[in-house]
Design an enzyme around this catalytic site. Structure first.
Site, PDB file in Angstrom:
ATOM      1  CE1 TYR A 143      -3.842   2.225   0.492  1.00  0.00           C
ATOM      2  CE2 TYR A 143      -2.765   3.400   2.348  1.00  0.00           C
ATOM      3  CZ  TYR A 143      -3.512   3.522   1.392  1.00  0.00           C
ATOM      4  OH  TYR A 143      -4.212   4.344   1.435  1.00  0.00           O
ATOM      5  CD  GLU A 174      -8.091   6.634   5.167  1.00  0.00           C
ATOM      6  OE1 GLU A 174      -8.130   6.293   6.420  1.00  0.00           O
ATOM      7  OE2 GLU A 174      -7.179   6.354   4.597  1.00  0.00           O
ATOM      8  CD1 TRP A 186      -2.967   1.615   6.451  1.00  0.00           C
ATOM      9  CD2 TRP A 186      -5.371   2.281   6.335  1.00  0.00           C
ATOM     10  NE1 TRP A 186      -3.503   1.832   5.169  1.00  0.00           N
ATOM     11  CE2 TRP A 186      -4.806   2.097   5.171  1.00  0.00           C
ATOM     12  CE3 TRP A 186      -6.586   2.584   6.749  1.00  0.00           C
ATOM     13  CZ2 TRP A 186      -5.660   2.267   4.030  1.00  0.00           C
ATOM     14  CZ3 TRP A 186      -7.426   2.731   5.806  1.00  0.00           C
ATOM     15  CH2 TRP A 186      -6.878   2.685   4.236  1.00  0.00           C
TER      16      TRP A 186
END
Length: 179
Positions: free
Chosen positions: A17, A39, A47
């Site tokens: 990512y 998000e 995350w």
């Protein structure tokens, strides 16, 4: 203080990512919407949790197809809330469905979600937050900041000495443009 560039190095989820998505400009609405969904779902969680569940999110939300999600009713909502592969939070699921309808309206008015973002760029972070709060559900300062950093609208995704930063600059993020 640790930076995402340090944490991501060689990590099986953060690494790809960080190296190939985080901070690069995003041009298509489906990917922008996916980032918004991710998000929103990260709020209150790590995350890493979201990245591990990303494929399950993609499947559950049918490839982040905005038109399909905007049309979700109670059966789809119940299906999502029963899906152990994703984050089963009613407020987040409801926000995703609602926000898909908002994106449709923005597409009708501006041509695309990206065009809507471009129309408002550049803004300071606080102004982006106010705009998102007026427009979308479940979009606080952290969500808005990360969404806009991750898609190239705000700087700060990478340290200046991170090798990925040079590739991002070559890609022409919105924050670095002199339009």
């Amino acid at each position: 203080m640790s930076h995402y560039c340090d944490l991501a190095l060689g990590h099986p989820f953060h690494g790809p990512y960080h190296d190939h998505e985080y901070g690069f400009p995003v041009n298509d609405d489906c990917t922008l919407f996916e980032r918004l969904v991710l998000e929103i779902n990260q709020a209150g969680l790590s995350w890493l949790t979201v990245l591990k569940k990303r494929e399950a999110f993609r499947e559950a939300f049918e490839g982040f197809d905005i038109d399909r999600i905007a049309g979700y009713g109670e059966a789809e909502r119940a299906r999502l809330l029963a899906d152990a592969g994703i984050i089963r939070n009613r407020l987040k699921v409801d926000a995703v469905i609602h926000n898909a309808g908002v994106v449709q309206a923005l597409q009708a008015e501006h041509g695309s979600l990206r065009a809507w973002l471009d129309h408002h760029h550049p803004l300071e972070h606080a102004d982006w937050v106010r705009l998102f709060k007026r427009t979308f559900r479940f979009t606080g300062p952290e969500i808005v900041g990360e969404l806009l950093m991750s898609t190239g609208y705000l700087p700060g995704a990478h340290r200046d000495d991170c090798p990925v930063q040079a590739r991002i600059l070559e890609a022409g993020p919105h924050w670095a443009r002199r339009d």
